[in-house]
Design an enzyme around this catalytic site. Structure first.
Site, PDB file in Angstrom:
ATOM      1  N   TYR A   1       0.820  -1.214   0.000  1.00 18.68           N
ATOM      2  CA  TYR A   1       0.000   0.000   0.000  1.00 18.68           C
ATOM      3  C   TYR A   1       0.856   1.269   0.000  1.00 18.68           C
ATOM      4  CZ  TYR A   1      -4.008  -2.984   1.191  1.00 18.68           C
ATOM      5  OH  TYR A   1      -4.984  -3.940   1.193  1.00 18.68           O
TER       6      TYR A   1
ATOM      7  N   LYS B   1       3.356 -15.245   2.948  1.00 19.66           N
ATOM      8  CA  LYS B   1       3.300 -15.939   1.649  1.00 19.66           C
ATOM      9  C   LYS B   1       4.754 -16.164   1.253  1.00 19.66           C
ATOM     10  CE  LYS B   1       0.836 -17.426  -1.889  1.00 19.66           C
ATOM     11  NZ  LYS B   1      -0.011 -18.625  -1.806  1.00 19.66           N
TER      12      LYS B   1
ATOM     13  N   ASP C   1      -3.179 -18.087   2.062  1.00 24.58           N
ATOM     14  CA  ASP C   1      -4.305 -18.796   1.440  1.00 24.58           C
ATOM     15  C   ASP C   1      -4.874 -19.833   2.410  1.00 24.58           C
ATOM     16  OD1 ASP C   1      -1.739 -19.792   1.061  1.00 24.58           O
ATOM     17  OD2 ASP C   1      -2.191 -20.801  -0.817  1.00 24.58           O
TER      18      ASP C   1
ATOM     19  N   ASP D   1      -5.606  -6.665   5.906  1.00 24.54           N
ATOM     20  CA  ASP D   1      -6.789  -5.957   5.423  1.00 24.54           C
ATOM     21  C   ASP D   1      -7.872  -6.976   5.058  1.00 24.54           C
ATOM     22  OD1 ASP D   1      -8.474  -4.088   4.362  1.00 24.54           O
ATOM     23  OD2 ASP D   1      -7.183  -3.491   2.699  1.00 24.54           O
TER      24      ASP D   1
ATOM     25  N   ASP E   1     -11.331  -8.527   7.543  1.00 27.29           N
ATOM     26  CA  ASP E   1     -12.722  -8.432   7.076  1.00 27.29           C
ATOM     27  C   ASP E   1     -13.378  -9.806   7.072  1.00 27.29           C
ATOM     28  OD1 ASP E   1     -12.750  -5.726   6.784  1.00 27.29           O
ATOM     29  OD2 ASP E   1     -13.265  -5.732   4.646  1.00 27.29           O
TER      30      ASP E   1
END
Ligand code: NAD
Length: 362
Positions: free
Chosen positions: A135, A190, A222, A246, A250
């Protein structure tokens, strides 16, 4: 205790008003000052984070934030879009650690999209690094591709990067938080395909050696996304980077039934913090008086606990929220048959009434 109150856009103004009402009934010496942020600030001052708002936030012990954004601003240049205000505040205040608890209240178990036995008693803390990762990484942009699969075609690119100190400090925050809970940290990465997250994994493992009393395990993002819906109670503290955090926070939010219930805190190294609900400005329901204010009210409780050193006042708010849910009051997002449907203001009033009743009794 100085609190900067930044309601923002959409339901932001409605839900922050309820949290302020709750703070006022606590009878603590707060100084609260309100300022525009997001689309509202853009309309008034031509920028989503005007200097005056940033100055107020910097001077405050804590920021109580609503939400920003509306689809009508999606065509603005990116630096002028409301969401940039959140990124700007995080960057300018050095808010690198985002705490997002996902707690499933007993009264709301049936609102979860998962089976009750999977979520009953759920209490996860997702700690998301906030100031690095893809980001903020440079370079980024759009250009004519000089190489790659389609040379000469338009392309866009972002840069994922983390430095060792950035990973070290968020890892320490996670291990310290785990010490106050059930002493388990899952670091999500990852590392199998990304250099950035191989460094992440190496550094978290090294820092973990300073916390031999905390069990550390590593999980690919994942798999973490799958496990969160398969067996969420296996997790306790989850620490991860900005983008994975992020998305996963959620996902975890949905396990609890409604994003309207979930508070969040973003802290810097001197415990100054920004407190906001985990959801956005919900333009689809803005102005209708039906938004759930509890995530914002619970964010105010986190503010009292983490930045203002008022843990008892935080307990009073959290206990009032439980009482109100137990009494059967529900906003539309958490409504189920047989309960009493209420609007934003009535829900705030009920929390205030519960606090006042207990104070009078005490
Ligand atoms: P959203 O979280 O605003 O809404 C998603 C869904 O959840 C909507 O159906 C909404 O009605 C519902 N919802 C959200 N909060 C609720 C509440 N308190 N009570 C009841 N229902 C609630 O996400 P979105 O629709 O993807 O984004 C809307 C705008 O919010 C966008 O402009 C986005 O950029 C912005 N946004 C801002 C923040 C922030 O300010 N930190 C965070 C996320 C999204």
């Amino acid at each position: 205790m100085k609190i900067a109150v930044l309601p923002g856009d959409g339901i932001g103004t409605e839900i922050v008003a309820e949290a302020v009402k709750v703070l006022n009934v606590l009878d603590l010496p707060f100084e609260m000052e309100t300022a525009l942020v997001g689309g509202a600030a853009y309309e008034a001052h031509g920028h989503p984070l005007p200097d005056s708002t940033l100055k107020l936030a910097k001077q405050a012990d804590a920021v109580l934030f609503g939400a920003v954004g509306d689809w009508k601003y999606d065509t603005l240049d990116r630096p002028l879009r409301p969401e940039q205000a959140v990124l700007g505040l995080r960057k300018n205040l050095g808010l690198f650690a985002n705490f997002r608890p996902a707690i499933c209240y007993d009264e709301l178990v049936s609102a979860s999209s998962l089976k009750p036995e999977l979520v009953s008693g759920l209490d996860i803390l997702i700690i998301r690094e906030l100031t690095g990762d893809i980001y903020f990484g440079q370079p980024r942009g759009r250009r004519v591709s000089p190489d790659g699969h389609f040379p000469g075609a338009e392309e866009a690119f972002d840069t994922m990067r983390y430095s060792r100190p950035e990973i070290e400090r968020i890892a320490r925050v996670a291990f310290e938080a785990a010490r106050k809970r059930s002493k388990r940290v899952t670091s999500v990465d990852k590392a199998n395909v990304l250099e950035t997250f191989q460094l992440w994994k190496d550094v978290v493992t090294e820092i973990g050696k300073d916390y031999p009393d905390v069990a550390l395990d590593h999980m690919y993002v994942d798999n973490a996304a799958m496990q969160l819906v398969k067996a969420p109670k296996k997790f306790d503290v989850v620490v991860t980077g900005n983008m994975f955090g992020d998305i996963l926070s959620d996902e975890a939010a949905m396990l609890t039934g409604s994003i309207g219930m979930l508070p969040s805190a973003s802290l810097n190294s001197s415990s100054q913090g920004l407190y906001e609900p985990s959801h956005g400005s919900a333009p689809d329901i803005a102005g209708k008086g039906i938004a759930n204010p509890l995530a914002t009210i619970l964010s105010a409780a986190m503010m009292l606990r983490y930045s203002l050193n008022q843990p008892q006042a935080a307990d009073r708010i959290e206990s009032a929220v439980k009482d109100v849910l137990a009494s059967g009051l529900r906003t539309a997002d958490i409504y189920s048959e047989g309960k009493t449907r209420v609007g934003t203001r009535e829900m705030g009033d009920a929390v205030v009434a519960s606090i006042t009743k207990k104070t009078t009794k005490g």
